[in-house]
Design a protein around this motif. Structure first.
Motif, PDB file in Angstrom:
ATOM      1  N   THR A  22       0.839  -1.185   0.000  1.00  0.00           N
ATOM      2  CA  THR A  22       0.000   0.000   0.000  1.00  0.00           C
ATOM      3  C   THR A  22       0.880   1.242   0.000  1.00  0.00           C
ATOM      4  O   THR A  22       1.977   1.253   0.560  1.00  0.00           O
ATOM      5  CB  THR A  22      -0.928   0.052   1.230  1.00  0.00           C
ATOM      6  OG1 THR A  22      -0.123   0.068   2.421  1.00  0.00           O
ATOM      7  CG2 THR A  22      -1.860  -1.147   1.255  1.00  0.00           C
ATOM      8  N   ALA A  23       0.385   2.287  -0.635  1.00  0.00           N
ATOM      9  CA  ALA A  23       0.998   3.613  -0.600  1.00  0.00           C
ATOM     10  C   ALA A  23      -0.123   4.562  -0.211  1.00  0.00           C
ATOM     11  O   ALA A  23      -0.878   5.039  -1.060  1.00  0.00           O
ATOM     12  CB  ALA A  23       1.589   3.984  -1.953  1.00  0.00           C
ATOM     13  N   GLY A  24      -0.269   4.794   1.078  1.00  0.00           N
ATOM     14  CA  GLY A  24      -1.420   5.545   1.554  1.00  0.00           C
ATOM     15  C   GLY A  24      -2.687   4.758   1.276  1.00  0.00           C
ATOM     16  O   GLY A  24      -2.800   3.581   1.627  1.00  0.00           O
ATOM     17  N   ALA A  25      -3.645   5.391   0.615  1.00  0.00           N
ATOM     18  CA  ALA A  25      -4.904   4.727   0.276  1.00  0.00           C
ATOM     19  C   ALA A  25      -4.821   3.904  -0.996  1.00  0.00           C
ATOM     20  O   ALA A  25      -5.794   3.233  -1.374  1.00  0.00           O
ATOM     21  CB  ALA A  25      -6.012   5.776   0.132  1.00  0.00           C
ATOM     22  N   PHE A  26      -3.664   3.904  -1.658  1.00  0.00           N
ATOM     23  CA  PHE A  26      -3.493   3.197  -2.916  1.00  0.00           C
ATOM     24  C   PHE A  26      -2.872   1.814  -2.666  1.00  0.00           C
ATOM     25  O   PHE A  26      -1.997   1.666  -1.821  1.00  0.00           O
ATOM     26  CB  PHE A  26      -2.600   3.990  -3.871  1.00  0.00           C
ATOM     27  CG  PHE A  26      -3.184   5.296  -4.301  1.00  0.00           C
ATOM     28  CD1 PHE A  26      -3.898   5.400  -5.485  1.00  0.00           C
ATOM     29  CD2 PHE A  26      -3.028   6.431  -3.516  1.00  0.00           C
ATOM     30  CE1 PHE A  26      -4.451   6.604  -5.882  1.00  0.00           C
ATOM     31  CE2 PHE A  26      -3.576   7.645  -3.900  1.00  0.00           C
ATOM     32  CZ  PHE A  26      -4.292   7.739  -5.084  1.00  0.00           C
TER      33      PHE A  26
END
Length: 225
Positions: free
Chosen positions: A65-69
């Motif tokens: 995950t990259a934040g909400a992504f």
């Protein structure tokens, strides 16, 4: 006759409405985080630092995950070569790399609507330390594909923002000739740029627009006659 002219007028108007859409379809590249962030136009973004990686080689694929992504990272290699990841960098600042120089890292399966990606992309040596050398970056978006070669520092940034959607990003080092270079990524960022509906057409489209306008004018004169 009037009905025919009306259909022609509507067709010409539809052509003009379509031209700016064609002109706005593009993929833009950045070598600064500030420029990449500005291109998101206020859209959301997320960061994956990789600092949670283990201290020794480990298998993939990885669901990250990259934040909400969300996204998936995997390693592709020639037959018989190892497809593990390697935690380059230090205990304080981990970098994602491959265990063999001949392998590539592939980032894909992004959250729907992801249209921006960037990060520090560079080479590392067999010990996982930074080394100067060329790294190949290949991308695939809904608008097309391409590749480039960069020689970056640990703090260099490379990224893209597309008006389409992001499909994959592949990072490849040099494993066939010495000095061997391992593909390495740190601080991966994903984003969703907000595109504006009022796009100024590119210069190459003005001739087509002018032709459409001339056609509309001719039809109007013919109707008035």
């Amino acid at each position: 006759m009037r009905s025919t002219l009306r259909r022609r007028t509507l067709a010409a108007a539809a052509l003009l409405a379509f031209v700016p859409t064609i002109a706005s379809a593009q993929t833009t590249f950045f070598n600064s985080l500030a420029g990449w962030t500005a291109a998101l136009n206020g859209g959301a973004s997320g960061l994956d630092t990789f600092n949670d990686l283990p201290g020794s080689q480990f298998p993939g694929p990885l669901n990250r995950t990259a934040g909400a992504f969300t996204y998936r990272a995997s390693v592709t290699a020639p037959p018989g070569d190892n497809t593990d990841f390697f935690p380059a960098g230090t205990n304080v600042d981990r970098w994602l790399s491959t265990n063999v120089a001949s392998a590539s890292m592939v980032f894909n399966t992004f959250t729907a609507g992801t249209n921006a990606i960037g990060g520090a992309i560079f080479a590392s040596d067999i010990a996982g330390a930074f080394v100067s050398g060329p790294i190949t970056i290949a991308w695939v978006t809904s608008l097309g594909s391409g590749s480039t070669t960069v020689t970056n520092t640990v703090n260099s940034f490379w990224g893209l923002v597309t008006t389409g959607t992001l499909t994959s990003l592949t990072v490849t080092g040099r494993g066939a000739t010495q000095p061997f270079l391992w593909p390495t990524v740190n601080d991966l960022r994903l984003g969703r740029a907000i595109t504006t509906p009022n796009v100024v057409p590119e210069p190459s489209t003005f001739a087509l627009m002018a032709t459409g306008l001339a056609g509309l004018a001719a039809l109007r004169r013919r109707r008035n006659a």
